[in-house]
Design an enzyme around this catalytic site. Sequence first.
Site, PDB file in Angstrom:
ATOM      1  N   TYR A  42      -8.720  31.350  17.223  1.00 60.56           N
ATOM      2  CA  TYR A  42      -8.029  30.220  17.108  1.00 60.56           C
ATOM      3  C   TYR A  42      -7.144  29.839  18.023  1.00 60.56           C
ATOM      4  O   TYR A  42      -7.441  30.064  19.158  1.00 60.56           O
ATOM      5  CB  TYR A  42      -7.082  30.985  15.550  1.00 60.56           C
ATOM      6  N   ARG A  99     -14.047  49.980   8.338  1.00 60.47           N
ATOM      7  CA  ARG A  99     -14.880  49.531   7.547  1.00 60.47           C
ATOM      8  C   ARG A  99     -14.865  51.460   8.025  1.00 60.47           C
ATOM      9  O   ARG A  99     -15.608  52.041   7.312  1.00 60.47           O
ATOM     10  CB  ARG A  99     -16.376  49.150   8.044  1.00 60.47           C
ATOM     11  N   CYS A 105     -16.718  52.071   0.419  1.00 59.35           N
ATOM     12  CA  CYS A 105     -17.128  50.388   1.237  1.00 59.35           C
ATOM     13  C   CYS A 105     -18.530  49.831   0.494  1.00 59.35           C
ATOM     14  O   CYS A 105     -19.115  51.081   1.467  1.00 59.35           O
ATOM     15  CB  CYS A 105     -16.897  49.405   1.719  1.00 59.35           C
TER      16      CYS A 105
END
Length: 700
Positions: free
Chosen positions: A175, A302, A348
């Site tokens: 960004y 994760r 997950c």
Amino acid sequence: MPMDPRHAILFEPVRIGPKTLPNRFYQVPHASGFGTRRPRAQAAFRGVRAEGGWGGVCVEYAPVSPDSDEIPAVAANIWADGDGPALALTAAAIHAHGALAGLELVHGGAGSANGSSRLPRIAPSQAASGVQWGGLAKEMTRDDIGRVQRDWVSAARRACDAGFDIVYVYGAHGYLLSQFFSPQTNHRTDGYGGSLANRGRFWLETLAAVRDKVGGECAIATRVTVHGDPGVPGAAGLPGIEVEEMLALVAMADELVDLWDVTVGAWPDDSGTSRYFPEGHQRPWTHRVREATAKPVVAVGRYTSPDLMAEIIRTGAVDLIGSARQAIADPFLPRKVAEGRLDEIRECTGSNICILREETFRQIGCAQNATAGEEYRRGWHPEIFGPTSDDRPVLVVGGGPAGMECAVVLGKRGFTAVHLAEAQAELGGRLRWIRRLPTLGDWGRIVDWRRVQLSQLTAVQVITGCRLTRRDVLQYGASVVVVATGSSWRGDGVQPGHPAPMPGADSRAPHVLTPEQVCAGQRPPGRRVIVYDTDGYFMGPALAELLAAEGFDVTVATVYPVLSPVSDETLEGETLRAHLHRAGVGVCHGVTVTAVDSSAVHGVDRYGDPWTAECDGVVLVTQQVSQDALYRELTADPSALEQAGIAAVHLVGDAVAPRLISEAVFDGHRLGREIDRADAGLPALWRSERPNPAGPAPRR
Ligand code: ADP
């Protein structure tokens, strides 16, 4: 069960500036597709994560200026005064459970879409801004720099007023702050370009201005990117941002920051799928930030294992366990760790179906957690299942993802007699063999979690090795039957746009194979294999890799201009293609196979010219077909059903239509929740949201 004392470290409070996080579980900012457009869905989605024990819960990107407009993507815009109240609902929902609320204040700079605002994109330098959405960016003047900084400050004020505890000065993922910091995108010759101090000036000034305005009330977080693994495509860091320079920036800005949030590389690396990135693969990079700061640090990985989480905290490199995908898969992970219910954690799978769904403007979803994104509009809670007074015996036929999920939900709702019958010796449906393909092992977590749940539900009886016929079902004694018999791959070459069988394609011939046959151990008669792929996702590449590893000479012929275009939506396309290239798999793009014989496949290329490839065998990854014969047989004879006392027969999962595994799980879950409604075959209508959060609550 009491908490394992080794996990106690995860429940220590952490001070960040003027605020204190109640524990070390931190849901980092991640997109939801709700933004400020669906404020109640946003509030319910984040609130349930706070309820599940995440001590910090953040909202996705909130652009601070109209020239950082993300449309068609959905963001939590906070550039206008009216934007605060929508987000206040979310802050309140997070506070209701004692967690801190964070907001990712951001400016996208040259990466903004500006599809709605029609304003020019802005960048540190025009020449280096890159073409996007059909044009270059405007080079920012000093006035533009000051204006964006003022916007940031105003947005921080609005965020604080809306109740947020943590405001970001967000610089990761390329960004605007990163665009200033990278010499590749910043060619300025004024005080904002050139030396490291100059390239970091915009970032530091913005931090200082935000801190001046809200520093006493809110914690200031900033998200940085350190380098990723140079050997991995899409993961070699952001252009021009080197780890040593970033560490220097961290040291320079340290007194302005209360929480360092660290990512690696570009998004496909930071959110790498389990197929190519192990848990915590970012550690060699992210943990280096500790060299430059003693302030609290959060990084993602994760992580699904509380043992590993506790071990990482003990290293001292990070203070908080950051999570996006695991918090989607199991909003209640922290509570389960606290209560020693480790076998209930929905791990997950790392398949990035959440990203695929949300980034392609669908409702966010999850292969493990069917309630993700449905908290508000369907009123689904991940751990609470509306109890039933229905005591009719239910028979679920087929123990794949859809049938297993349906049986789990029925058991949790209090149905007293649920039988789940599976033809094979093992539960799991197609995942039985998919999880054994190269790179796809973690997808097996979908089966494992459900298998453990089923073993704990005394009302659910699982019968394996039992293929039920119509007669068996009629005689079973069930009042409600759920047919979840799945799908299989076609062996006749029927493919999208070509509904007739392909000449020569017959999977009874030794040189023509289906994915199931390959997974069952059948191999082509010679070394040269074509995998013909019109599916476009994981199956063709995974089979190609399997065969290549065994020494076959494999080429994937795909109808698409790139191999596995669906994998781009899960962020793994580039990595997958490089992985296959290194495995020695060839690719022919844009070809349509129209005939097969024992020595070649024949078809046309993308321009319609004849195309042939010699081979000893072909694997057809063309199209699946629903296995719904049992359903058709049962429903064809209503009087036989009535005589057997069967009041309803439902069809779920791939047997309805072959889809992503997440959608089969969703289908099974939905039916489990709604099976006792009068018209359970039709999904109940969900609540839609009016944009004005101050207005009366919409009714169902
Ligand atoms: P889904 O994703 O919809 O759950 P799958 O194809 O993964 O579909 O799983 C379907 C399961 O149903 C398979 O495990 C298959 O063996 C099982 N099955 C199919 N027909 C029958 C039957 N007549 N009786 C019992 N099990 C069946």
